[in-house]
Design a protein around this motif. Structure first.
Motif, PDB file in Angstrom:
ATOM      1  N   GLU A 171       0.664  -1.091   0.386  1.00 33.37           N
ATOM      2  CA  GLU A 171       0.324   0.084   0.012  1.00 33.37           C
ATOM      3  C   GLU A 171       1.004   1.634   0.026  1.00 33.37           C
ATOM      4  OE1 GLU A 171      -3.438   0.270   2.604  1.00 33.37           O
ATOM      5  OE2 GLU A 171      -4.372  -1.600   2.343  1.00 33.37           O
ATOM      6  N   LYS A 172       2.330   1.206   0.866  1.00 31.88           N
ATOM      7  CA  LYS A 172       2.517   2.277   0.277  1.00 31.88           C
ATOM      8  C   LYS A 172       4.394   2.620  -0.172  1.00 31.88           C
ATOM      9  CE  LYS A 172       0.045   3.695   3.966  1.00 31.88           C
ATOM     10  NZ  LYS A 172      -0.734   5.149   3.534  1.00 31.88           N
ATOM     11  N   GLY A 173       4.103   1.068  -0.806  1.00 29.52           N
ATOM     12  CA  GLY A 173       5.762   1.752  -1.523  1.00 29.52           C
ATOM     13  C   GLY A 173       6.755   1.381  -0.622  1.00 29.52           C
ATOM     14  N   ASN A 174       7.803   1.706  -1.448  1.00 35.16           N
ATOM     15  CA  ASN A 174       9.129   1.731  -0.964  1.00 35.16           C
ATOM     16  C   ASN A 174       9.597   2.165  -0.024  1.00 35.16           C
ATOM     17  OD1 ASN A 174      10.095  -1.416  -2.026  1.00 35.16           O
ATOM     18  ND2 ASN A 174      10.271  -0.017  -4.278  1.00 35.16           N
ATOM     19  N   PRO A 175      10.421   2.672   0.285  1.00 37.61           N
ATOM     20  CA  PRO A 175      11.581   4.273   1.252  1.00 37.61           C
ATOM     21  C   PRO A 175      11.422   5.133   0.149  1.00 37.61           C
ATOM     22  CG  PRO A 175      12.103   2.245   2.084  1.00 37.61           C
ATOM     23  CD  PRO A 175      10.983   1.754   1.345  1.00 37.61           C
ATOM     24  N   VAL A 176      11.034   6.557   0.364  1.00 38.31           N
ATOM     25  CA  VAL A 176      11.567   7.740  -0.369  1.00 38.31           C
ATOM     26  C   VAL A 176      12.474   8.379   0.937  1.00 38.31           C
ATOM     27  CG1 VAL A 176      10.584   9.577  -1.712  1.00 38.31           C
ATOM     28  CG2 VAL A 176       9.306   7.536  -2.263  1.00 38.31           C
ATOM     29  N   LEU A 177      13.564   8.687  -0.007  1.00 38.01           N
ATOM     30  CA  LEU A 177      14.559   9.172   0.562  1.00 38.01           C
ATOM     31  C   LEU A 177      14.860  10.286   0.574  1.00 38.01           C
ATOM     32  CD1 LEU A 177      16.860   5.996   1.676  1.00 38.01           C
ATOM     33  CD2 LEU A 177      14.608   6.829   3.203  1.00 38.01           C
ATOM     34  N   SER A 178      15.187  11.685   1.723  1.00 41.48           N
ATOM     35  CA  SER A 178      14.857  13.205   1.009  1.00 41.48           C
ATOM     36  C   SER A 178      15.948  13.576   0.806  1.00 41.48           C
ATOM     37  CB  SER A 178      13.370  13.608   2.127  1.00 41.48           C
ATOM     38  OG  SER A 178      14.321  14.227   3.147  1.00 41.48           O
ATOM     39  N   ASP A 179      16.516  14.899   0.706  1.00 38.96           N
ATOM     40  CA  ASP A 179      17.602  15.292   0.499  1.00 38.96           C
ATOM     41  C   ASP A 179      17.963  15.935   2.213  1.00 38.96           C
ATOM     42  OD1 ASP A 179      17.969  14.997  -1.748  1.00 38.96           O
ATOM     43  OD2 ASP A 179      17.572  17.258  -2.095  1.00 38.96           O
ATOM     44  N   THR A 180      16.586  15.771   2.990  1.00 37.93           N
ATOM     45  CA  THR A 180      17.020  16.349   4.379  1.00 37.93           C
ATOM     46  C   THR A 180      17.489  15.431   5.181  1.00 37.93           C
ATOM     47  OG1 THR A 180      15.261  17.875   3.614  1.00 37.93           O
ATOM     48  CG2 THR A 180      16.017  16.599   6.524  1.00 37.93           C
ATOM     49  N   GLU A 181      17.471  13.788   5.007  1.00 33.80           N
ATOM     50  CA  GLU A 181      17.838  12.435   5.667  1.00 33.80           C
ATOM     51  C   GLU A 181      19.731  12.621   5.485  1.00 33.80           C
ATOM     52  OE1 GLU A 181      14.599  12.440   3.970  1.00 33.80           O
ATOM     53  OE2 GLU A 181      13.881  11.248   5.990  1.00 33.80           O
ATOM     54  N   LYS A 182      19.714  12.938   3.888  1.00 36.45           N
ATOM     55  CA  LYS A 182      20.883  12.479   3.345  1.00 36.45           C
ATOM     56  C   LYS A 182      21.451  13.613   3.544  1.00 36.45           C
ATOM     57  CE  LYS A 182      23.447  12.331  -0.541  1.00 36.45           C
ATOM     58  NZ  LYS A 182      24.639  12.933  -0.832  1.00 36.45           N
ATOM     59  N   GLY A 183      21.493  15.439   3.624  1.00 36.47           N
ATOM     60  CA  GLY A 183      21.946  16.145   4.701  1.00 36.47           C
ATOM     61  C   GLY A 183      23.116  15.356   5.745  1.00 36.47           C
ATOM     62  N   MET A 184      21.834  15.259   6.676  1.00 35.90           N
ATOM     63  CA  MET A 184      21.601  14.860   8.320  1.00 35.90           C
ATOM     64  C   MET A 184      23.044  13.846   7.939  1.00 35.90           C
ATOM     65  SD  MET A 184      17.774  14.882  10.755  1.00 35.90           S
ATOM     66  CE  MET A 184      17.462  14.104   9.769  1.00 35.90           C
ATOM     67  N   TRP A 185      22.699  12.991   7.670  1.00 33.79           N
ATOM     68  CA  TRP A 185      23.763  11.460   7.322  1.00 33.79           C
ATOM     69  C   TRP A 185      25.408  12.439   7.012  1.00 33.79           C
ATOM     70  CZ3 TRP A 185      23.969   8.479  10.971  1.00 33.79           C
ATOM     71  CH2 TRP A 185      24.485   7.317  10.141  1.00 33.79           C
ATOM     72  N   ASP A 186      25.451  12.946   6.317  1.00 31.94           N
ATOM     73  CA  ASP A 186      26.170  13.512   5.813  1.00 31.94           C
ATOM     74  C   ASP A 186      27.455  14.085   7.048  1.00 31.94           C
ATOM     75  OD1 ASP A 186      25.948  11.925   3.578  1.00 31.94           O
ATOM     76  OD2 ASP A 186      25.736  14.268   2.264  1.00 31.94           O
TER      77      ASP A 186
END
Length: 631
Positions: free
Chosen positions: A437-452
């Motif tokens: 119903e919800k599909g695969n995760p959609v990961l945004s630039d916000t998560e990427k920026g925080m993790w970097d």
């Protein structure tokens, strides 16, 4: 049924041995008592009420129930449907989190139904799934007016759900602290009180190494426990104690039980819920790395905070950096403790899948509930609700019949591996229902920026540690934390490397492909898909998952990515292997294969030393009688 009283035991293993040696004339009574109790706590034709603290394990357990009640993934129409089942969730109040709001977000996300607010916004109705604001379990006395108001609110919610659903009976699944449940039984209406057919208590007791209250259960006094027994006897209903270690749920990280947890948690939960767990994990990781750096250089307190502020991007961290910028986090003893094996192991887990539980060090207590409720038709195939007598003051238990109290334990045919595999299969089945119903995760630039920002700061802190000032071997062990920052599940999800020789499987917002992460590291510790000892660092031997996919029947030599594994799952008839909550005929066997031998690991739960049940939560004592005594 024949009445009996077995020998007293001071721990669960001794209790199990006494059950195995039970004379034949009592075995049928024991089995019948278990069967009757399990039928009640798993009855799909009653209203199940769940008190939940809204932590990640609790939300995932509620998801398993909602997925079944609403037929997620296989229903014809999304949103509220007339055929959906009914449940009531009581959200535990907490000063540290908005449990009521978190659970409402989860139910809205999963059901697709618009919530309708009632009773000044303290009850929200999503079709026949209702969420009510509950009680703050840290308040054990006083505030009588607020308590009565909460009881009335819950009463109103229960009455309305019973009316909507046409159900007549109630099974109440309560948490570790008994206070509100006892107050509700005492002052609720006689009709609701008589509607109770069973109670489960989760995470209140530790039974494995001794008979003792859990850390959360220490809030319960001896009179509380005696009062619970008195109420249950008067109502003639069973009370079943559920705790994770007793069910062989010995691993404390969700990654052990959930396929690619660090990736698919973003399908299980909406971003608004997953984000707080990500923030906490990132905060803990930064704190760990700079504690280590501080200890290696002999710098503590505000000196370490200045290092953090210099090397952690404030623009990326301002919403979550709390512990890592507090000078209290860098006391000398805390910094030196960063080199301990268990601390490093925890950091490795967070670096691989940075979605921490909001309650630290508690394991996954809510997963003890996966074996009860309206979606658990197969529980009797794997578990026994052992009828017991508990001598709380003497910290002993014994099998007895008739009994008010029961403890849920795996049957003798079950062991740690079988239990772990079954929970993995169950959660994979739930994942597939939600994912359809919800599909695969959609990961945004916000998560990427925080993790970097996290990776950059942690690599600076760890990479610059003075190894000569660190205990022998610590630098090598800490290297696995550094490696997981880029090559763990989350690192690969956000920044999949190129030219790894593995086909692309999914896309993030930036259009980059997620590849299969390298899941091995060689000092005997475990991420979600490696198994090793908690206390032993081999330094040389690599712990690697078997290269045969995610279960029996997959191509040999192929290590599947998350989406490839799910694609294989879709080829299996009946949507997804049915396991546990999706019990039914031949699908049961299919569910068992998922997760077999591939996704073990984690750190064994730590059982606290013996604490008796006293009027103030301490005291107790007593010694078990000889096991050689007659039944």
């Amino acid at each position: 049924m024949a009445s009996f009283n077995g020998p007293w035991s001071s721990d669960l293993d001794t209790f199990k041995k006494s059950v195995q040696s039970m004379p034949d004339q009592y075995k049928s009574s024991f089995a019948n008592a278990s069967k009757s109790t399990l039928e009640k706590v798993c009855d799909p034709k009653v209203l199940h009420i769940w008190e939940s603290n809204s932590d990640a394990d609790g939300l995932l357990q509620l998801t398993s129930v909602i997925a079944k009640l609403c037929d997620l993934g296989v229903r014809k129409h999304k949103g509220a449907n007339d055929g959906d089942g009914s449940m009531l969730i009581i959200a535990e109040e907490s000063r540290s989190r908005n449990g009521f709001g978190r659970i409402c977000q989860l139910v809205e996300y999963l059901t697709g139904a618009d919530g309708k607010r009632h009773l000044e916004g303290t009850v929200v109705v999503f079709s026949k799934i209702v969420v009510a604001r509950g009680w703050d379990n840290s308040i054990l006395s006083g505030q009588e007016e607020a308590l009565v108001k909460t009881v009335k609110r819950v009463n109103t919610a229960v009455e309305r759900v019973l009316k909507m659903s046409g159900l007549k009976k109630i099974v109440w699944h309560h948490g570790a602290v008994l206070h509100f449940l006892l107050q509700w039984i005492n002052i609720t209406t006689s009709s609701l009180r008589s509607a109770l057919s069973a109670i489960t208590i989760t995470g209140s007791l530790n039974l494995t190494e001794c008979i003792a209250p859990s850390a959360a259960g220490r809030a319960n006094t001896l009179p509380d426990l005696e009062r619970l027994e008195q109420y249950a006897k008067k109502l003639d209903i069973p009370v079943v104690f559920l705790d994770a270690p007793s069910q062989l749920l010995n691993f404390e990280y969700l990654g052990t039980y959930i396929y690619y947890y660090g990736y698919y948690i973003n399908t299980f939960l909406p971003n608004s819920l997953a984000r707080s767990h990500l923030h906490k994990a990132q905060d803990e990781l930064i704190t760990f790395a700079f504690r280590l750096r501080g200890a290696s250089e002999g710098r503590y307190g505000s000196d370490v905070v200045k290092m953090v502020q210099k090397h952690l991007d404030a623009n990326k961290a301002r919403h979550w950096a709390k512990m890592c910028v507090s000078k209290e986090s860098y006391e000398k003893s805390k910094c030196r403790a960063a080199g301990k094996d268990e601390t490093i192991h925890h950091a490795v887990q967070l670096a691989d899948s940075p979605f921490a539980l909001l309650a630290s060090g508690a394991g996954v207590p809510a997963f003890a509930r996966l074996s009860v409720g309206p979606a658990c038709a197969s529980t009797q195939d794997y578990y026994t609700a052992a009828p017991i007598n508990i001598a709380f003051a003497k910290v002993r238990i014994r099998p007895t019949s008739p009994a008010t109290f029961h403890v849920l334990i795996p049957q003798s045919s079950q062991d740690l591996e079988r239990v772990t595999n079954r929970i993995q299969g169950l959660m994979m089945a739930v994942l597939e229902r939600v994912r359809q119903e919800k599909g695969n995760p959609v990961l945004s630039d916000t998560e990427k920026g925080m993790w970097d920002a996290v990776v950059k700061a942690c690599e600076w802190a760890i990479g610059g540690c003075d190894e000569s000032n660190m205990p022998k071997g610590v630098a090598k062990k800490v290297g696995f934390v550094k490696g997981k920052l880029r090559e763990g599940t989350w690192g690969f999800a956000l920044n999949p490397p190129k030219n790894r020789g593995v086909a692309a499987t999914t896309n993030t917002n930036a259009g980059t492909a997620m590849l299969e992460p390298n899941r091995t590291y060689g000092f005997g510790q475990s991420t979600q898909q490696t198994r090793g000892s908690h206390s032993t660092y081999t330094g040389t031997q690599q712990q690697q998952i078997p290269q045969h996919g995610c279960g029996a029947g997959l191509p040999q030599g192929l290590l599947l990515s998350p989406v490839q594994g799910i694609s294989y799952a879709q080829q299996v008839p009946s949507q997804m292997p049915t396991q546990g909550m999706y019990a039914g005929g031949q699908g049961q066997a299919r569910g068992q294969q998922y997760g077999n031998h591939c996704f073990g690991g984690g750190q064994a739960a730590v059982i606290p030393s013996r604490h008796g049940f006293g009027h103030g939560g301490s005291g107790g004592g007593g010694h078990p009688q000889s096991m050689g005594g007659p039944w």
